[in-house]
Structure formats: C-alpha cells, structure tokens
Design an enzyme around this catalytic site. Structure first.
Site, PDB file in Angstrom:
ATOM      1  CB  ALA A 283       9.735  -0.871  22.301  1.00  0.00           C
ATOM      2  CD  GLU A 287       8.668  -5.504  16.810  1.00  0.00           C
ATOM      3  OE1 GLU A 287       9.533  -5.431  17.286  1.00  0.00           O
ATOM      4  OE2 GLU A 287       7.538  -5.180  16.883  1.00  0.00           O
ATOM      5  CG  ASP A 329      -5.503   3.354 -26.313  1.00  0.00           C
ATOM      6  OD1 ASP A 329      -5.387   4.076 -27.314  1.00  0.00           O
ATOM      7  OD2 ASP A 329      -5.591   2.047 -26.812  1.00  0.00           O
TER       8      ASP A 329
END
Length: 858
Positions: A283, A287, A329
């Site tokens: 629990a 998951e 850049d």
C-alpha cells in the site's frame, strides 16, 4: 604542447615545392598517428540494464512486485495482475532509458559525418588525392573554394582565401585568411588568420597549407575528446523521485514492523500478521507513480513538438521547467543569422536612412555598393559573401540587382584581399566608365577629399557604437580606361558616396522572449564566439545586457581562475570570443551555484557544453549533427522564444507531477495511518491486500493518469523557478498531504468504528473501503487548482472527469455485485450505512472548499 611540437616540426621539415616524401609520410604517421578520431569505449548493454534498474524508485517498484507476488501465492487467489503490471512498468522505463542514452552516444559518430572522403595534397612533387585518414603532419594541403578542410594547418600561401568557421568559433561571417599573419597560442581560434582547422570550409579563393595536427590533436578532435569526457548528471526530477523512493522504503519497513508488533501484542495469528504487513508494504508504494510521471512527460513532449521543440530525453521536459539560467548562442538563435543592412549614410545628401526607410528611398551609396559585388542566384537562394548578399537584398527584389547589372555592365575587377581590404569594379556607362570601390572605412578614407573626413568619421563612430560592420563606398567617373587598369587609375579622385552599416540583427521576437524569461526569474546569458562589441550591442538591444550586467571576453576569461569565475559569474550576461572549453567552464560555474542551466548551440564547438548543461538545446535548422545528438532538446525553428515557451510547458508538467504526488501519497499514507490506528484500537485491519490493490490501481490510478492532462496555469511564468535543491514536497506540499491523510483517515476510521459499534465489523470494513476509495477519487478535484473546484471547468480536462466517474462506478459495482462482493470480502450496506458512507466521503472536499474560500477572500 603536443600541437606546438607538431607545428614546429611541420614548418621546419616541409618542402614547400615538392611536399613530403614517402619515407617522411611513414615517419610522420608513426610519430603523430592517423587523421582519425578515437572512439570512446561504449558501455555494454548489460551495464546499461544494470544501471537503469539500480534507480531507487525502480528498486522500490521491483520490491513491490515481489511482495505483491508473494501475497498472491500465499493467499492462493491467483491475483497476479499487479505484480505483472509493475514488472511491465519497470521494463518499459528501462527500455526507454537505454534507447535514449543510445541516441546520445551517437554524438561522437556524428563527427565522422564532417569528414570528406578525399583530400588534395602535394607529395613527391605531385598533386595527389588521398583519403583524409591518410593525411599526416607536414603534408602540403591544397585548399580550394567549396572544399572542406581535413586537418589543422598553417597557411603558406593564400589567394583571396576565406574560410567559414562557425562550427568551431560561432562567428557567422567567413574569416579572411592571410599567410603572412603570425598568430600566437593566446589568440582565439577566430583570430588566428594564418591557421585553418579541420571541419571548416573554404568559401572563397584558394590556399596552400602545411598540416600541423591530425586526429585527436586537431581542434575538432579536442572537442570530440571533451564530448566523450562529459558525464550527464541526474535531472532534478530524477533526484527528487529517488529521494521519494528512499523515504517510501523506510516508511514501508517501519510500518510493517509496527503492525507486526501490534499484532503480536493483541495475539493475532502470525500468518495474518504477515499478510497484513505485506499488504501495508504494498500500500505504501504508489505503483502507478512512475508510469504516470512517464505519461506526463510524454504529453509534454507532444506539447513541445507543437511549439517547435523536439524532446530527445523525457526528463529534459521537466528539467527545462526548472531552469534558472538560459545560456544562449547569439547567431541564429537570438539573431536571424542573416547579415542585413541596418543603416545607410548618404554622403551627398548628408542623410542617414534606417532599414525601414531604405526601401522607399534607395540612396546611390547602397545602389552602387550592391552593384560592386560578385553575388549570384543559381537557384532559389542568393549566393555570395554575407555582407555582399546583405547589400543586394537591401535593394528589394533580386531583379533590381539584375537590372543594375544590365544597366551598368561590369568590364573589370580588382578583387578584395587582406592587404588591400577593398574591392573595385569598373562598369560601362554611356559616356565612359564608372569605377566603384567599397571596403574598410579606415582604408578608403584617405582616398576621399579631406572636406568629408570629419562627417564621415562621426558617422563611422556612430555606426560602430551600434556594432555595425561599416563599409565605405566611393566612385569615380572615367572617360576611358586602359586594357589592364591599375589601382591608381581607378581608385584616385574618388567621391565618397557614403557608408553602409551591416549587422546580423536580432529576431523580432527575441526581446519579448528575454523579457518573459526575466519575469519568470530566469537569467538569460549570451555565450558566443563573436566579438565582444558585436555581442554586447545585440545583447543590450534585446535586454540580455542590463545596466548592472557586464560582458567578458574569452581572453579575460582565460586569466580568471575557476574560483574567481565562480565568485563573479552572475555579474556577466555576455561571454564573447569563447572556446568550447570556456563554455563548459561557464556552464559548470553556474551549476556550482545551484542553478539549473539550459544551454543552446548549433556548432560542433557547442557540443561539449550542451552535454554538460542540465538541458542541452540544439538548433534543428542550422545545427550540426554533433550538436543535435549531444542535446536533450532540438529546436526546429532555431528560435530563442521557443525555449521560453518550452519552459512554460516544463513548469506546467512539474506542477502536474506535484499534483500527482499529492493525489497518490494522500491515499497511500492514509492507508498506513488507518491500518496502524485500527490495530491500536484492537479492531483489526479494515483493508485486506486485494482491497488495497484495487484502491491503488483503480481509485488512485485512473484519475491519476488523467492528471497528466491538466492545462498549464496562466500565471506559471510569473513565478520564480523551483530550486533544484528543493524537495518535491516543498512549498507546502508536505503539509497539504498531511492534512489530506487526516481528512482521509478520520472518516474511514469513523466508518469502520460504526460497524464495530453496531456489532457488525464486516459492515464497518466495507464502509471503510468505500469511504477511502471515494475520498481518494473525489480528492482529484481538490488539487486541480488553488481556486474552488467549481471555478475550474470540467471541459478543461474532460479525461479527468471521465476517469473519476469510471473509478467511482467500478468501486460501487465491486461492492454491490455478488461475485466481487464475495471475492473481496464485502457485505451489503443498509440505507443508513450508505448515507453515512457518502457523507464521510465528502468530508475532504467540504474542508478544502472552506479553506480555499477563506484564503482567497483575505
């Protein structure tokens, strides 16, 4: 020092007439090696698999799968779905991780695409074409227009030679090379006019050079070595999830031990205690968290793709949202990568025109300056030197240039070279000839009458202060010319037509994007290979270089120690004329301060810094393969504004991940409190393993998946970036989860207590299951926003509404359908039990609506 020795050897031993002999070639190859890059040792597949499975969160998932499997086997119920699902999640995440890393490893391989198959050299007095791998130190290389250079070399002869070096230096314009120039090792690469480098290209003229370095000793090879040395650190999200996994593992173990201890105290059977402890361990592990995070990131990838940003590594989506520094850049990202006429001074009218006024009032200085060029248009695009293309484009349509050529046909030309620094063309006119000369201001000024010197110098300084490249244009009318006109003949008694100021201008959207980045708490920084004056002017124009900011040149940076740079790095907003090594130093210096750095680039010279940055962003249109493969994100439109939009998406994604953790952890932590409290009260656990699995996978899982589709809030870019050191529970999330645990646990325990009170524990357990399931499902609407859940339209995320409704329906069906009722140990509820259950399920929503109303009305 190896390169220095190589250069000295090459210059002393080379025969400038015949080149190397066969014996010398063999000796040089043995001493300095072949002209190839060393391949980095590649990590075996089994090591990649091992590393991908060693992540803490992944280990927790594996443990959860094993525990779930043991539970199913011991109970003999055949419920293996969760263990199979968790293992599938682990496998999917591992495969995706290995695949993405495999793409990054292709960066070194991409360097090979810069190589040409053949090179032209002179050996034994003969011109030969050889594979570039066979070039050795000391070889005489023949350089021709349109050819890529195959090794680093010292120039011996040059004829109008210009080399495009942006892949190495970041400078947009081609560099004029001069064999008579003498550079030093302290000079920046772009300032070494007597040197050429592997991977660059000849765009004009020809030359002869002696090879000074091959393979890994070339500047390109050094970059390949840097690229292989850079290790990619874990992203902030990966670090936070790893910490979460560690905490959950500790909680799971402690909770299981507490339950076993309480059970023994109350005299519970050991098998029952073991099953309860195992259920509790299952629990506590969310998951579905990792797969929901993966889905959330994948959806972010889709959103970014629609905004011209292709994400190559999933975690980069969230990391970009945490960026505190964007090091960009200049050329092509902040600017248009297109030299453009910005100002024109008409000396005859003593009037300055800006780029908006030129089209409607074309001055002679621009018209004749554009005429004195060698621009062509073989297909769709205009071809030639960038400054000349700029002058031709300023005329308007290309047909205007063709009309000028037809009206004033060119009959003679004295070309530009490094000594003259000017170009003269002679054109036929009705009553004679018109000689037009254009070139550097300081070279041409003495050729004009002194009466114009003062005004011309003032305008030149004015243009120069705006970092414009100034081209002077003069003309003289000639009654006749000789067959081979000399400089004195066609460049004397010239009239100054005016000055043309050219620059690679900022993109129109750059200034607004920089302002948005600053408002979002992000420091925009320019890192470029261009000159500091040009870089500073562009940076100031678009807002990167503020009043309190400073610019730093590469030469100044080289004199700084790492400690000095670390101490002062935040003061600098512009770094100009820097090397690949400098870029890595700058990125790492920001990272030492705890900043999350997003770095943009397009050239080979940018690749190491892209790899070492937290998020490397390469240009898709103009970028090299090396830069793209070393990056985590590729921009298909090469636009700085796209980065800012992607930051917004990234921040929204991180917000959704925090919502997911709030949602899942509220239910999971409450399950621990409920079971432990029930054991303390002596009621026994109200939830068995199969019921807990259903809550985790259905009541939590289905709405949790839909959270990934939550839209980005409007004010997300007005907030400070999340510190990479901040816990995922920071900014009050831990407190809200604790409140939710209480709001979940108390009603659930009341429901169980009701069953104990009426003498029907099975009824109480069934009510407890329904209350916990429904409170979890309904809680998803609480966490969508800080506003009332009734102010957030369901249409903003219809998937969430559908998933919540489906989870609620499945929960009710599970309880009332006879088959599942028996399978999950439920009993039928009375009418009063249903009313109590429904009311208790609404407690968290009632609380949060009241809390939000109080907070928002203050």
């Amino acid at each position: 020092m190896v390169e220095k020795v190589s250069q000295d050897h090459a210059l002393k031993s080379v025969d400038r007439v015949n080149g190397l002999t066969s014996d010398q070639v063999q000796s040089a190859r043995e001493q300095y090696g072949q002209n190839v890059f060393k391949e980095a040792a590649k990590e075996p597949l089994w090591q990649k698999v091992k590393r991908s499975l060693s992540d803490v969160a992944t280990i927790i998932l594996i443990i959860a799968a094993v525990i779930s499997l043991i539970t199913s086997i011991m109970q003999g119920n055949g419920h293996y779905f969760e263990s199979v699902l968790i293992i599938a999640i682990v496998i999917i995440n591992s495969v995706l991780s290995i695949y993405q890393e495999g793409r990054a490893e292709a960066a070194l391989d991409s360097l090979k695409s810069l190589e040409v198959a053949q090179a032209t050299v002179k050996r034994d007095g003969q011109i030969k074409t050889i594979p570039i791998a066979d070039i050795v130190v000391g070889d005489l290389m023949i350089l021709e227009n349109g050819k890529r250079i195959s090794a680093d070399a010292r120039l011996l002869e040059t004829t109008e030679l210009r080399v495009e070096e942006s892949a190495l230096t970041g400078e947009s314009d081609a560099i004029e090379k001069d064999a008579d120039f003498e550079s030093s090792e302290e000079d920046a690469l772009g300032d070494r006019l007597d040197r050429v480098y592997r991977g660059t290209a000849v765009v004009n003229g020809r030359g002869v050079a002696t090879v000074t370095a091959v393979g890994m000793e070339t500047e390109m090879g050094k970059i390949a070595g840097l690229l292989g040395d850079q290790k990619r650190e874990q992203t902030p999200l990966q670090v936070r999830l790893a910490h979460l996994g560690k905490r959950l593992s500790v909680i799971a173990i402690l909770a299981a031990l507490v339950v076993i201890g309480l059970g023994i105290f109350h005299g519970e059977p050991l098998l029952t205690l073991f099953m309860t402890a195992v259920s509790l361990a299952v629990a506590v592990v969310p998951e579905t968290l990792m797969i929901i995070v993966t889905i959330t990131l994948a959806l972010g990838v889709q959103k970014m793709a629609k905004q011209h940003a292709i994400v190559r590594r999933l975690p980069a989506v969230e990391t970009l949202g945490s960026a505190t520094v964007i090091a960009s850049d200049k050329t092509g990202t902040l600017t248009q990568n297109k030299m453009t006429v910005r100002r024109v001074w008409d000396a005859q009218a003593n009037q300055i025109f800006d780029d908006q006024e030129i089209a409607s009032n074309l001055p002679d200085v621009l018209k004749f300056g554009a005429l004195s060029t060698n621009v062509t248009k073989p297909e769709e695009e205009v071809v030639g030197l960038p400054t000349e293309i700029a002058m031709v484009n300023a005329l308007g349509e290309y047909s205007e240039y063709e009309n000028l050529q037809a009206t004033y046909p060119k009959v003679f030309e004295i070309p530009f070279n490094s000594t003259r620094k000017r170009m003269t063309t002679v054109h036929k006119v009705a009553d004679g000839y018109l000689a037009i000369t254009k070139g550097a201001f300081d070279v041409l000024l003495p050729k004009f009458p002194e009466s114009v010197h003062h005004d011309a110098t003032d305008v030149n300084e004015q243009f120069g202060s705006k970092a414009l490249r100034v081209i002077a244009v003069g003309a003289v009318k000639l009654a006749s010319i000789s067959d081979e006109p000399t400089e004195d003949e066609v460049e004397s008694n010239m009239t100054l037509l005016g000055l043309v100021g050219i620059i690679d201008p900022p993109r129109p959207e750059s200034a607004e994007a920089v302002a948005q980045a600053r408002a979002a708490g992000i420091k925009p920084v320019m890192i470029t290979g261009d000159h500091v004056v040009t870089a500073s002017a562009i940076a100031r124009e678009i807002g990167i270089l503020g009043d309190e900011d400073h610019a730093l040149s590469g030469a100044e940076l080289h004199k700084m120690s790492d400690e000095e740079l670390d101490k002062n790095v935040e003061k600098y907003a512009v770094y100009a004329r820097v090397t690949p090594e400098d870029k890595i130093r700058i990125v790492k210096s920001w990272q030492k301060r705890g900043d999350v750095v997003a770095m943009t680039g397009d050239g080979v010279n940018d690749a190491p810094a892209l790899r070492s940055a937290d998020v490397g962003i390469a240009m898709g249109e103009t970028g090299t393969d090396v830069a793209r493969e070393a990056s985590a994100i590729v921009l298909t439109d090469d636009n700085f504004a796209t980065i800012v939009h992607a930051v917004e998406v990234g921040r929204g994604i991180y917000g959704n991940i925090r919502k997911t953790i709030n949602f899942l952890m509220s239910a999971n932590m409450s399950e621990i409190v409920i079971i432990v409290a029930a054991m303390i009260f002596g009621w026994g656990s109200p939830l068995i393993a199969t019921q807990l699995l259903f809550i985790n996978l259905v009541a939590d899982g289905l709405p949790g998946f839909a959270l990934s589709r939550e839209p980005v809030h409007d004010n997300v870019m007005n907030q400070e970036p999340v510190s990479p050191k901040a816990s995922i529970f920071a900014n009050g999330l831990a407190g809200r989860i604790m409140i939710n645990v209480i709001l979940f646990a108390v009603p659930t325990l009341i429901a169980q207590g009701y069953g104990v009170y009426v003498g029907n524990p099975e009824l109480g357990n069934t009510m407890a299951f329904i209350v916990l399931s429904l409170t979890s499902i309904l809680h998803v609407f609480n966490i969508r926003s800080e506003e009332s859940m009734f102010k957030i339209k369901f249409s903003a995320n219809p998937m969430l509404v559908m998933m919540a409704a489906l989870a609620g329906l499945l929960t009710i069906l599970l309880v009332i359908v006879p088959v599942t009722q028996t399978l999950f140990s439920f009993v039928s509820l009375t009418g009063i039990a249903w009313l109590i259950t429904i009311f208790l399920s609404l407690v968290p929503n009632i609380y949060w609506e009241i809390a939000k109303a109080i907070k928002n009305n203050k």
